[in-house]
Design a protein around this motif. Structure first.
Motif, PDB file in Angstrom:
ATOM      1  N   GLU A   1      14.606  52.807  -9.310  1.00 44.65           N
ATOM      2  CA  GLU A   1      14.424  51.438  -8.835  1.00 44.65           C
ATOM      3  C   GLU A   1      14.638  51.274  -7.336  1.00 44.65           C
ATOM      4  O   GLU A   1      14.273  50.243  -6.766  1.00 44.65           O
ATOM      5  CB  GLU A   1      15.383  50.496  -9.580  1.00 44.65           C
ATOM      6  CG  GLU A   1      15.103  50.423 -11.078  1.00 44.65           C
ATOM      7  CD  GLU A   1      15.967  49.399 -11.796  1.00 44.65           C
ATOM      8  OE1 GLU A   1      15.503  48.864 -12.809  1.00 44.65           O
ATOM      9  OE2 GLU A   1      17.101  49.151 -11.309  1.00 44.65           O
TER      10      GLU A   1
ATOM     11  N   THR B   1      10.449  50.328 -14.761  1.00 48.25           N
ATOM     12  CA  THR B   1      11.206  49.076 -14.822  1.00 48.25           C
ATOM     13  C   THR B   1      10.566  48.047 -13.894  1.00 48.25           C
ATOM     14  O   THR B   1       9.883  48.408 -12.921  1.00 48.25           O
ATOM     15  CB  THR B   1      12.666  49.275 -14.399  1.00 48.25           C
ATOM     16  OG1 THR B   1      12.714  49.524 -12.982  1.00 48.25           O
ATOM     17  CG2 THR B   1      13.315  50.429 -15.153  1.00 48.25           C
ATOM     18  N   PRO B   2      10.792  46.755 -14.147  1.00 46.98           N
ATOM     19  CA  PRO B   2      10.254  45.741 -13.243  1.00 46.98           C
ATOM     20  C   PRO B   2      10.711  45.913 -11.798  1.00 46.98           C
ATOM     21  O   PRO B   2       9.908  45.775 -10.864  1.00 46.98           O
ATOM     22  CB  PRO B   2      10.782  44.434 -13.850  1.00 46.98           C
ATOM     23  CG  PRO B   2      10.911  44.729 -15.309  1.00 46.98           C
ATOM     24  CD  PRO B   2      11.380  46.148 -15.368  1.00 46.98           C
ATOM     25  N   LYS B   3      11.985  46.226 -11.571  1.00 47.09           N
ATOM     26  CA  LYS B   3      12.458  46.454 -10.202  1.00 47.09           C
ATOM     27  C   LYS B   3      11.764  47.660  -9.572  1.00 47.09           C
ATOM     28  O   LYS B   3      11.453  47.655  -8.374  1.00 47.09           O
ATOM     29  CB  LYS B   3      13.974  46.651 -10.187  1.00 47.09           C
ATOM     30  CG  LYS B   3      14.773  45.379 -10.373  1.00 47.09           C
ATOM     31  CD  LYS B   3      16.256  45.656 -10.233  1.00 47.09           C
ATOM     32  CE  LYS B   3      17.075  44.381 -10.410  1.00 47.09           C
ATOM     33  NZ  LYS B   3      18.535  44.643 -10.297  1.00 47.09           N
TER      34      LYS B   3
ATOM     35  N   MET C   1       8.750  48.572 -10.149  1.00 47.20           N
ATOM     36  CA  MET C   1       7.402  48.143  -9.760  1.00 47.20           C
ATOM     37  C   MET C   1       7.430  47.389  -8.430  1.00 47.20           C
ATOM     38  O   MET C   1       6.594  47.595  -7.553  1.00 47.20           O
ATOM     39  CB  MET C   1       6.799  47.243 -10.838  1.00 47.20           C
ATOM     40  CG  MET C   1       6.623  47.882 -12.206  1.00 47.20           C
ATOM     41  SD  MET C   1       5.623  49.390 -12.197  1.00 47.20           S
ATOM     42  CE  MET C   1       6.912  50.638 -12.271  1.00 47.20           C
ATOM     43  N   LEU C   2       8.393  46.480  -8.290  1.00 45.46           N
ATOM     44  CA  LEU C   2       8.489  45.690  -7.064  1.00 45.46           C
ATOM     45  C   LEU C   2       8.809  46.559  -5.847  1.00 45.46           C
ATOM     46  O   LEU C   2       8.406  46.234  -4.723  1.00 45.46           O
ATOM     47  CB  LEU C   2       9.556  44.610  -7.226  1.00 45.46           C
ATOM     48  CG  LEU C   2       9.239  43.485  -8.223  1.00 45.46           C
ATOM     49  CD1 LEU C   2      10.443  42.556  -8.369  1.00 45.46           C
ATOM     50  CD2 LEU C   2       8.011  42.696  -7.785  1.00 45.46           C
TER      51      LEU C   2
ATOM     52  N   LEU D   1       8.485  49.976 -19.742  1.00 46.53           N
ATOM     53  CA  LEU D   1       7.971  48.906 -18.895  1.00 46.53           C
ATOM     54  C   LEU D   1       7.435  47.752 -19.737  1.00 46.53           C
ATOM     55  O   LEU D   1       7.711  46.575 -19.441  1.00 46.53           O
ATOM     56  CB  LEU D   1       6.880  49.451 -17.979  1.00 46.53           C
ATOM     57  CG  LEU D   1       6.326  48.483 -16.939  1.00 46.53           C
ATOM     58  CD1 LEU D   1       7.429  47.970 -16.026  1.00 46.53           C
ATOM     59  CD2 LEU D   1       5.221  49.164 -16.135  1.00 46.53           C
TER      60      LEU D   1
ATOM     61  N   ASP E   1      10.377  45.758 -21.133  1.00 47.71           N
ATOM     62  CA  ASP E   1      11.054  44.925 -20.148  1.00 47.71           C
ATOM     63  C   ASP E   1      10.187  43.749 -19.694  1.00 47.71           C
ATOM     64  O   ASP E   1      10.706  42.673 -19.374  1.00 47.71           O
ATOM     65  CB  ASP E   1      11.455  45.763 -18.938  1.00 47.71           C
ATOM     66  CG  ASP E   1      12.617  46.702 -19.233  1.00 47.71           C
ATOM     67  OD1 ASP E   1      13.209  46.589 -20.323  1.00 47.71           O
ATOM     68  OD2 ASP E   1      12.927  47.549 -18.375  1.00 47.71           O
ATOM     69  N   LEU E   2       8.877  43.970 -19.633  1.00 44.23           N
ATOM     70  CA  LEU E   2       7.975  42.895 -19.219  1.00 44.23           C
ATOM     71  C   LEU E   2       7.614  41.959 -20.362  1.00 44.23           C
ATOM     72  O   LEU E   2       7.024  40.903 -20.138  1.00 44.23           O
ATOM     73  CB  LEU E   2       6.686  43.498 -18.630  1.00 44.23           C
ATOM     74  CG  LEU E   2       6.816  44.269 -17.326  1.00 44.23           C
ATOM     75  CD1 LEU E   2       5.471  44.844 -16.918  1.00 44.23           C
ATOM     76  CD2 LEU E   2       7.378  43.386 -16.220  1.00 44.23           C
TER      77      LEU E   2
ATOM     78  N   LEU F   1      -0.249  45.358 -18.447  1.00 49.99           N
ATOM     79  CA  LEU F   1       0.275  46.439 -17.602  1.00 49.99           C
ATOM     80  C   LEU F   1      -0.633  46.778 -16.423  1.00 49.99           C
ATOM     81  O   LEU F   1      -0.273  47.626 -15.600  1.00 49.99           O
ATOM     82  CB  LEU F   1       0.478  47.705 -18.442  1.00 49.99           C
ATOM     83  CG  LEU F   1       1.555  47.642 -19.523  1.00 49.99           C
ATOM     84  CD1 LEU F   1       1.543  48.923 -20.358  1.00 49.99           C
ATOM     85  CD2 LEU F   1       2.941  47.430 -18.920  1.00 49.99           C
TER      86      LEU F   1
ATOM     87  N   PRO G   1       1.104  46.400 -12.708  1.00 54.59           N
ATOM     88  CA  PRO G   1       2.059  47.444 -12.312  1.00 54.59           C
ATOM     89  C   PRO G   1       1.433  48.838 -12.278  1.00 54.59           C
ATOM     90  O   PRO G   1       1.788  49.640 -11.397  1.00 54.59           O
ATOM     91  CB  PRO G   1       3.159  47.354 -13.382  1.00 54.59           C
ATOM     92  CG  PRO G   1       2.577  46.575 -14.492  1.00 54.59           C
ATOM     93  CD  PRO G   1       1.578  45.650 -13.892  1.00 54.59           C
TER      94      PRO G   1
END
Length: 292
Positions: free
Chosen positions: A101, A130-132, A134-135, A157, A160-161, A172, A175
């Motif tokens: 992350e 994980t979302p973090k 991806m960001l 993923l 979590d999404l 998806l 991401p």
């Protein structure tokens, strides 16, 4: 960047580190790469045994020409640091770090690996799942000379999404594309996530084609029966190889004749098409060499 893509990674098969028979069978499978797993595929009470078995299997050899990667547990777990210390001296091609992350996770892992074996310089692969992650994916992968490959962890993923597993993977697509963009921006290979339904051959083949169309270099697999389709989907087709030869031949001929415009099969060819044709032929040759 082209040199990093010369190693085929069409089929990347997870093998549970706690399963000695699976580790042995992997030596005869046609996968381009193997991920010997100490993380998700291993129950907590089998972690230590899996670590020992993977070390024994790798030291015994016999996996070439397959690329051998070990997925360790995260450093936020009780097993992560010891996993890295155990794999640092092993004759493997890289270490796969889960649930990345932020860049500091890579630096922390490298510090442990290099403290144990400073001369090995093991490459890193990372899980984007994980979302973090991806960001932060661009920040994570930039300025990381030891980083080679991004691996999509689509199961984690999706959970979590809170997106559904649909055939088009619409939940998806953003991401996945973000990670492909980051990989291409920084010269990395990127491997698509797993397909969980082993009985859905049609759906699996479609997922392989979708991954290829999105720009992935290969697909992670959970069973040997998935290898052949991935190897076909992520390899240049005979038609693509033929077209690549035609593009390069026509370009060279036009250059020798002082012409500024090249047309192949009714399509205008620019230098960017020549570069892509060279990549296709190099990949096809690498696949042929791997098979040999």
């Amino acid at each position: 960047m082209m040199e990093k893509s010369l190693r085929p990674r069409r089929s990347v098969l997870y093998m549970p580190g706690a399963n000695a028979k699976a580790l042995d069978k992997a030596r005869s499978l046609a996968a381009d790469a193997l991920i010997l797993d100490l993380e998700d595929a291993v129950a907590p009470d089998a972690k230590l045994m899996a670590r020992q078995q993977v070390a024994q299997a790798v030291n015994a050899g016999g996996y070439a020409p397959r690329e051998v990667i070990v997925r360790v547990n995260g450093l936020n777990t009780e097993w992560g640091k010891a996993d890295l210390e155990a794999v640092a001296p092993l004759p493997i091609d890289g270490v796969l770090l889960p649930k990345i992350e932020h860049p500091q996770q890579l630096h922390d892992a490298l510090s442990i690996l290099d403290a144990v074996n400073p001369d090995h310089h093991l490459p890193l692969w990372i899980m984007a799942e994980t979302p973090k992650g991806m960001l932060n994916i661009a920040q994570i992968v930039q300025n990381q000379p030891r980083l080679s490959v991004i691996v999509m962890g689509t199961s984690d993923l999706a959970k979590d999404l809170r997106v559904r597993h649909t055939p088009d993977r619409v939940g998806l697509l953003v991401p996945l594309s973000l990670c492909v963009i980051a990989a291409r921006a920084y010269g990395l290979d990127i491997i698509d996530g797993v397909y969980l339904d082993l009985n859905d051959e049609i759906g699996y083949n479609a997922a392989c084609q979708q991954g290829r169309d999105m720009g992935f270099d290969g697909k992670t697999l959970i069973h040997p029966k998935q290898i052949e389709a991935a190897n076909q989907a992520f390899a240049p087709s005979a038609q693509e190889v033929e077209q690549a030869h035609a593009v390069i031949t026509a370009w060279e001929q036009a250059k020798n004749e002082g012409k500024g415009v090249v047309v192949v099969n009714g399509r205008l060819v620019e230098y960017l098409h020549v570069i892509e044709a060279q990549r296709i032929l190099a990949l096809a040759q690498a696949i042929t060499s791997l098979g040999a």
